[in-house]
Design a protein around this motif. Structure first.
Motif, PDB file in Angstrom:
ATOM      1  N   ASP A  63     -42.349  40.172 -10.602  1.00  0.00           N
ATOM      2  CA  ASP A  63     -41.557  40.327  -9.382  1.00  0.00           C
ATOM      3  C   ASP A  63     -41.281  38.976  -8.722  1.00  0.00           C
ATOM      4  OD1 ASP A  63     -41.486  43.048  -9.753  1.00  0.00           O
ATOM      5  OD2 ASP A  63     -43.030  43.491  -8.244  1.00  0.00           O
ATOM      6  N   LEU A  64     -42.298  38.131  -8.674  1.00  0.00           N
ATOM      7  CA  LEU A  64     -42.148  36.811  -8.075  1.00  0.00           C
ATOM      8  C   LEU A  64     -41.139  35.973  -8.853  1.00  0.00           C
ATOM      9  CD1 LEU A  64     -43.055  34.658  -6.020  1.00  0.00           C
ATOM     10  CD2 LEU A  64     -44.844  34.015  -7.646  1.00  0.00           C
ATOM     11  N   LEU A  65     -41.226  36.012 -10.174  1.00  0.00           N
ATOM     12  CA  LEU A  65     -40.277  35.253 -10.998  1.00  0.00           C
ATOM     13  C   LEU A  65     -38.852  35.787 -10.847  1.00  0.00           C
ATOM     14  CD1 LEU A  65     -42.396  34.740 -14.237  1.00  0.00           C
ATOM     15  CD2 LEU A  65     -41.762  33.016 -12.544  1.00  0.00           C
ATOM     16  N   ALA A  66     -38.707  37.089 -10.741  1.00  0.00           N
ATOM     17  CA  ALA A  66     -37.376  37.670 -10.548  1.00  0.00           C
ATOM     18  C   ALA A  66     -36.795  37.238  -9.204  1.00  0.00           C
ATOM     19  CB  ALA A  66     -37.447  39.192 -10.635  1.00  0.00           C
ATOM     20  N   GLU A  67     -37.631  37.203  -8.183  1.00  0.00           N
ATOM     21  CA  GLU A  67     -37.182  36.763  -6.856  1.00  0.00           C
ATOM     22  C   GLU A  67     -36.774  35.285  -6.891  1.00  0.00           C
ATOM     23  OE1 GLU A  67     -39.260  36.034  -2.533  1.00  0.00           O
ATOM     24  OE2 GLU A  67     -39.919  37.764  -3.706  1.00  0.00           O
ATOM     25  N   GLN A  68     -37.576  34.462  -7.555  1.00  0.00           N
ATOM     26  CA  GLN A  68     -37.241  33.044  -7.659  1.00  0.00           C
ATOM     27  C   GLN A  68     -35.956  32.838  -8.446  1.00  0.00           C
ATOM     28  OE1 GLN A  68     -40.747  31.300  -9.398  1.00  0.00           O
ATOM     29  NE2 GLN A  68     -41.750  31.008  -7.429  1.00  0.00           N
ATOM     30  N   LEU A  69     -35.759  33.625  -9.488  1.00  0.00           N
ATOM     31  CA  LEU A  69     -34.540  33.524 -10.279  1.00  0.00           C
ATOM     32  C   LEU A  69     -33.317  33.891  -9.455  1.00  0.00           C
ATOM     33  CD1 LEU A  69     -33.333  32.933 -13.045  1.00  0.00           C
ATOM     34  CD2 LEU A  69     -33.738  35.310 -13.662  1.00  0.00           C
ATOM     35  N   THR A  70     -33.446  34.906  -8.612  1.00  0.00           N
ATOM     36  CA  THR A  70     -32.346  35.300  -7.732  1.00  0.00           C
ATOM     37  C   THR A  70     -31.999  34.167  -6.773  1.00  0.00           C
ATOM     38  OG1 THR A  70     -33.018  37.617  -7.863  1.00  0.00           O
ATOM     39  CG2 THR A  70     -31.596  37.008  -6.035  1.00  0.00           C
ATOM     40  N   LYS A  71     -33.021  33.530  -6.208  1.00  0.00           N
ATOM     41  CA  LYS A  71     -32.781  32.397  -5.300  1.00  0.00           C
ATOM     42  C   LYS A  71     -32.106  31.247  -6.026  1.00  0.00           C
ATOM     43  CE  LYS A  71     -36.508  33.276  -2.007  1.00  0.00           C
ATOM     44  NZ  LYS A  71     -37.779  32.795  -1.447  1.00  0.00           N
ATOM     45  N   LYS A  72     -32.537  30.969  -7.231  1.00  0.00           N
ATOM     46  CA  LYS A  72     -31.927  29.887  -8.021  1.00  0.00           C
ATOM     47  C   LYS A  72     -30.467  30.206  -8.326  1.00  0.00           C
ATOM     48  CE  LYS A  72     -35.390  27.126  -8.336  1.00  0.00           C
ATOM     49  NZ  LYS A  72     -35.430  25.906  -7.582  1.00  0.00           N
ATOM     50  N   ASP A  73     -30.173  31.467  -8.626  1.00  0.00           N
ATOM     51  CA  ASP A  73     -28.786  31.866  -8.861  1.00  0.00           C
ATOM     52  C   ASP A  73     -27.933  31.622  -7.621  1.00  0.00           C
ATOM     53  OD1 ASP A  73     -29.308  32.620 -11.449  1.00  0.00           O
ATOM     54  OD2 ASP A  73     -29.453  34.775 -11.004  1.00  0.00           O
ATOM     55  N   GLU A  74     -28.469  31.967  -6.446  1.00  0.00           N
ATOM     56  CA  GLU A  74     -27.746  31.739  -5.198  1.00  0.00           C
ATOM     57  C   GLU A  74     -27.514  30.246  -4.974  1.00  0.00           C
ATOM     58  OE1 GLU A  74     -30.090  33.609  -2.166  1.00  0.00           O
ATOM     59  OE2 GLU A  74     -29.641  35.634  -2.880  1.00  0.00           O
ATOM     60  N   GLN A  75     -28.542  29.447  -5.249  1.00  0.00           N
ATOM     61  CA  GLN A  75     -28.398  27.995  -5.082  1.00  0.00           C
ATOM     62  C   GLN A  75     -27.362  27.438  -6.052  1.00  0.00           C
ATOM     63  OE1 GLN A  75     -32.397  26.630  -5.691  1.00  0.00           O
ATOM     64  NE2 GLN A  75     -32.999  26.921  -3.554  1.00  0.00           N
ATOM     65  N   THR A  76     -27.363  27.929  -7.278  1.00  0.00           N
ATOM     66  CA  THR A  76     -26.395  27.477  -8.272  1.00  0.00           C
ATOM     67  C   THR A  76     -24.980  27.832  -7.837  1.00  0.00           C
ATOM     68  OG1 THR A  76     -28.017  27.753 -10.035  1.00  0.00           O
ATOM     69  CG2 THR A  76     -25.711  27.638 -10.702  1.00  0.00           C
ATOM     70  N   ASN A  77     -24.799  29.036  -7.324  1.00  0.00           N
ATOM     71  CA  ASN A  77     -23.479  29.450  -6.845  1.00  0.00           C
ATOM     72  C   ASN A  77     -23.023  28.589  -5.678  1.00  0.00           C
ATOM     73  OD1 ASN A  77     -23.260  31.468  -8.755  1.00  0.00           O
ATOM     74  ND2 ASN A  77     -24.095  33.046  -7.431  1.00  0.00           N
ATOM     75  N   GLN A  78     -23.933  28.281  -4.771  1.00  0.00           N
ATOM     76  CA  GLN A  78     -23.593  27.438  -3.622  1.00  0.00           C
ATOM     77  C   GLN A  78     -23.213  26.038  -4.091  1.00  0.00           C
ATOM     78  OE1 GLN A  78     -26.715  26.959  -0.750  1.00  0.00           O
ATOM     79  NE2 GLN A  78     -25.385  25.995   0.748  1.00  0.00           N
ATOM     80  N   LEU A  79     -23.960  25.490  -5.018  1.00  0.00           N
ATOM     81  CA  LEU A  79     -23.631  24.167  -5.549  1.00  0.00           C
ATOM     82  C   LEU A  79     -22.278  24.173  -6.254  1.00  0.00           C
ATOM     83  CD1 LEU A  79     -27.078  22.961  -6.911  1.00  0.00           C
ATOM     84  CD2 LEU A  79     -25.804  22.010  -4.996  1.00  0.00           C
ATOM     85  N   GLN A  80     -21.974  25.252  -6.953  1.00  0.00           N
ATOM     86  CA  GLN A  80     -20.678  25.363  -7.630  1.00  0.00           C
ATOM     87  C   GLN A  80     -19.541  25.383  -6.614  1.00  0.00           C
ATOM     88  OE1 GLN A  80     -20.221  25.258 -10.983  1.00  0.00           O
ATOM     89  NE2 GLN A  80     -18.062  25.094 -10.487  1.00  0.00           N
ATOM     90  N   ARG A  81     -19.735  26.116  -5.506  1.00  0.00           N
ATOM     91  CA  ARG A  81     -18.708  26.144  -4.451  1.00  0.00           C
ATOM     92  C   ARG A  81     -18.521  24.755  -3.849  1.00  0.00           C
ATOM     93  NH1 ARG A  81     -21.309  30.947  -3.097  1.00  0.00           N
ATOM     94  NH2 ARG A  81     -22.412  29.944  -1.387  1.00  0.00           N
ATOM     95  N   LEU A  82     -19.625  24.061  -3.592  1.00  0.00           N
ATOM     96  CA  LEU A  82     -19.540  22.715  -3.030  1.00  0.00           C
ATOM     97  C   LEU A  82     -18.847  21.757  -3.997  1.00  0.00           C
ATOM     98  CD1 LEU A  82     -23.079  22.396  -1.405  1.00  0.00           C
ATOM     99  CD2 LEU A  82     -20.890  22.616  -0.211  1.00  0.00           C
ATOM    100  N   LEU A  83     -19.121  21.891  -5.269  1.00  0.00           N
ATOM    101  CA  LEU A  83     -18.468  21.049  -6.265  1.00  0.00           C
ATOM    102  C   LEU A  83     -16.966  21.324  -6.301  1.00  0.00           C
ATOM    103  CD1 LEU A  83     -18.735  18.982  -8.542  1.00  0.00           C
ATOM    104  CD2 LEU A  83     -19.198  20.867 -10.100  1.00  0.00           C
ATOM    105  N   ASP A  84     -16.586  22.585  -6.227  1.00  0.00           N
ATOM    106  CA  ASP A  84     -15.162  22.931  -6.186  1.00  0.00           C
ATOM    107  C   ASP A  84     -14.484  22.325  -4.955  1.00  0.00           C
ATOM    108  OD1 ASP A  84     -15.378  24.352  -8.526  1.00  0.00           O
ATOM    109  OD2 ASP A  84     -15.515  26.320  -7.550  1.00  0.00           O
ATOM    110  N   GLN A  85     -15.152  22.408  -3.801  1.00  0.00           N
ATOM    111  CA  GLN A  85     -14.601  21.816  -2.584  1.00  0.00           C
ATOM    112  C   GLN A  85     -14.444  20.310  -2.741  1.00  0.00           C
ATOM    113  OE1 GLN A  85     -17.232  22.942   0.579  1.00  0.00           O
ATOM    114  NE2 GLN A  85     -16.396  25.011   0.771  1.00  0.00           N
ATOM    115  N   GLN A  86     -15.436  19.669  -3.308  1.00  0.00           N
ATOM    116  CA  GLN A  86     -15.378  18.213  -3.506  1.00  0.00           C
ATOM    117  C   GLN A  86     -14.217  17.841  -4.424  1.00  0.00           C
ATOM    118  OE1 GLN A  86     -17.090  15.796  -1.993  1.00  0.00           O
ATOM    119  NE2 GLN A  86     -15.798  14.348  -3.075  1.00  0.00           N
ATOM    120  N   GLN A  87     -14.011  18.609  -5.467  1.00  0.00           N
ATOM    121  CA  GLN A  87     -12.910  18.332  -6.384  1.00  0.00           C
ATOM    122  C   GLN A  87     -11.564  18.508  -5.682  1.00  0.00           C
ATOM    123  OE1 GLN A  87     -13.816  20.966  -9.640  1.00  0.00           O
ATOM    124  NE2 GLN A  87     -15.040  19.409 -10.711  1.00  0.00           N
TER     125      GLN A  87
END
Length: 121
Positions: A63-87
């Motif tokens: 359960d803990l690993l699944a929760e951490q994976l979900t958070k990492k997915d959210e962080q990855t999506n946020q970074l992708q949005r920021l990268l798109d904005q920068q481009q």
């Protein structure tokens, strides 16, 4: 009294797991009849509790690993949005720079100044 195999089937684990746990118990918890090892009720309870604790710990870790994976997915999506904005910002800035360069080229391509205008401008 249960055999190793019966307890393993009841708990949904491998027979080797039950044997491993049984070896840690005192010898009087295992009764041998007709070349079969039987576990006493106390041994069954002890092994059952240990395996259930282990399964619960494993479930909690999952359960803990699944929760951490979900958070990492959210962080990855946020970074992708920021990268798109920068481009997009970089592309916009490059367009402005190109326009400014064209304007400067147009101004310089105009009529050449005489030496008096160049001196006082």
């Amino acid at each position: 009294m249960l055999t190793y195999k019966e307890l393993a089937e009841r708990l949904g684990v491998k027979k080797d797991t039950v044997i491993y746990r049984a070896r840690k118990l005192p010898a009087d918890n295992i009764i041998k009849k007709n070349n079969k090892n039987y576990l006493t009720e106390a041994a069954v309870k002890t092994i059952t509790n240990e395996i259930k604790k282990q399964q619960q710990a494993s479930h909690n870790a999952t359960d803990l690993l699944a929760e951490q994976l979900t958070k990492k997915d959210e962080q990855t999506n946020q970074l992708q949005r920021l990268l798109d904005q920068q481009q997009q910002l970089t592309a916009s800035l490059q367009t402005r720079l190109d326009d400014s360069q064209k304007q400067l080229t147009t101004v310089h391509d105009g009529k050449p100044k005489n030496w008096w205008q160049r001196l006082f401008s």
